[in-house]
Design an enzyme around this catalytic site. Sequence first.
Site, PDB file in Angstrom:
ATOM      1  NE  ARG A   1      -3.648  -2.297   2.362  1.00 61.44           N
ATOM      2  CZ  ARG A   1      -4.547  -2.602   3.290  1.00 61.44           C
ATOM      3  NH1 ARG A   1      -4.742  -1.769   4.311  1.00 61.44           N
ATOM      4  NH2 ARG A   1      -5.254  -3.694   3.194  1.00 61.44           N
TER       5      ARG A   1
ATOM      6  NE  ARG B   1      -0.611   4.709   9.205  1.00 64.75           N
ATOM      7  CZ  ARG B   1      -1.911   4.401   9.133  1.00 64.75           C
ATOM      8  NH1 ARG B   1      -2.425   4.061   7.977  1.00 64.75           N
ATOM      9  NH2 ARG B   1      -2.678   4.452  10.199  1.00 64.75           N
TER      10      ARG B   1
ATOM     11  CD  GLU C   1      -7.981  -1.382  10.883  1.00 65.66           C
ATOM     12  OE1 GLU C   1      -8.092  -0.135  10.924  1.00 65.66           O
ATOM     13  OE2 GLU C   1      -8.052  -2.049   9.840  1.00 65.66           O
TER      14      GLU C   1
ATOM     15  CB  SER D   1     -10.746  -4.149   8.779  1.00 69.29           C
ATOM     16  OG  SER D   1     -11.805  -3.255   8.566  1.00 69.29           O
TER      17      SER D   1
ATOM     18  NE  ARG E   1      -1.470  -2.088  11.504  1.00 67.55           N
ATOM     19  CZ  ARG E   1      -2.355  -1.149  11.210  1.00 67.55           C
ATOM     20  NH1 ARG E   1      -3.602  -1.252  11.663  1.00 67.55           N
ATOM     21  NH2 ARG E   1      -2.013  -0.104  10.475  1.00 67.55           N
TER      22      ARG E   1
END
Length: 431
Positions: A266, A281, A353, A356, A395
Amino acid sequence: MLDLKQIRENPQAVQAQLNRRSGDYDLEPILIRDRQQRELEATRSQLQARSNEIGKLIGQKMKAGSDPQGAAILVLKEEGNQIKTQLSELEPREKEYKAEIEGLLLNLPNLPRLSTPDGKNETENVEVRRWGDEYLPKNDNILPHWEIGEKLGILDFERSVKVARSRFVSLLGAGAALERALISFMLDCQTAAGYGEVLPPLLINSETLTGTGQLPKFAEESFRCQDDDLWLTPTAEVPLTNLYREEVLEASQLPIYHCAYTPCFRREAGSYGKDTRGLIRLHQFNKVELVKLVHPETSEAEHETLVRDAEAILQALKLPYRVLELCTGDLGFSAAKCYDLEVWLPSSGTYREISSCSNCWDFQARRASIRFKEAGKKGTQFVHTLNGSGLAVGRTMSAILENYQQPEGTIQIPDVLQPYLKREVLIPESG
RNA sequence: GGAGAGGUGGCCGAGUGGUCGAAAGGCGCAGCACUGGAAAUGCUGUAACGGGGUAACUCGUUCGAGGGUUCGAAUCCCUCCCUCUCCGCCA
């Protein structure tokens, strides 16, 4: 993609649901173009009907032995030519309108469910449940995962910047092995839960990204290969869901469950300065993804079990987390309803998070044309598509490095991972 | 990369310019018959998408994609994509 027929027949209701989201969406241009397109279509199809008729008439006459140069045939040919001229004007215009409508539709997000809580942004998400308070670490002075990771010699950010650029990492020694152990563990759990494992292509084309909603609106979020119509996959949701693009399935094939481990890429455009340190991130990260294609009647129940399947990993790892239902303002483009799982990160004292889980309803299925047929029934219906992380691996790693950090600076390995990693504790790497 | 063959309905597979052919045949699926029930068998039905219509129905589009020739294209021409076979190359 929303249903054009629904927009046409019930514009106020659709508009009202869109208004609950963040952002401004206007159905009026679609309604106008739709009306014009249908008017054109009525005229055009009448002309075409006559043109088809002429073709048949000439065919009949020729078969019956008429003179091809005779007056009767020449008159018909002349009429055919006139119709062709008229059509050559109407057809491109109608195509243009259709393309315009399609473009507008592709840029509209999914409608939230009526039950989705209203809210402007992530601050108004609703906590549904919380798990694992008893596993909250008791010790103070927990180092952030990137610091303990570098101390242990298992994370190397600095050299990775040299190799790629910022927001990339290399895992070293036991760090690499831990990541691999997590991937294996997650896949073993999810395949045992009934998800068929897939190792999909990581380079995927534009149609695929359009099918799940990443394109056309979010092109700047993905990495693109310059010389080909190929992009780096931002999440396995995209290739997995699109496996069935443009297919008509048998109702008996549903539900279809898939899981996949893939790296995800990403660009993280617009998040400069956010989470600049650590594994939170990155431009490249590993994820085990869950995807379901289901019958519309079962989709709400399937969504709940999907979330439970993601939670099972956190529970097995004994990592404290909470479940949020996203409010309308925080809902992703393709989602009608979404639960986030957030894991406890003690160094920052926050939940972050880690998964999701979205129910995209028929939104992606309509874009990607994934339908099913009920035996004996006429016509087809769109499936419902669901996806969720099960889990984001990097994560999870950061959560372990913090929640399992010991006062002496080592990391206890969660019980369920020990058979995979073949060790019980992480100590500093020797070199 | 070179040479050749192909891409047709949910699936397999015929079809090389003309009404009767949106498309034979088969599989699958549905209904009916037969049966105590099933299997087997027989008969009947069965594409999707868009427009119009309360509906019956009706018009249009779709034979890999996009252009072209023609009154008329699954069929002829051009471009592109994909699949298969052989050769070459490569992990």
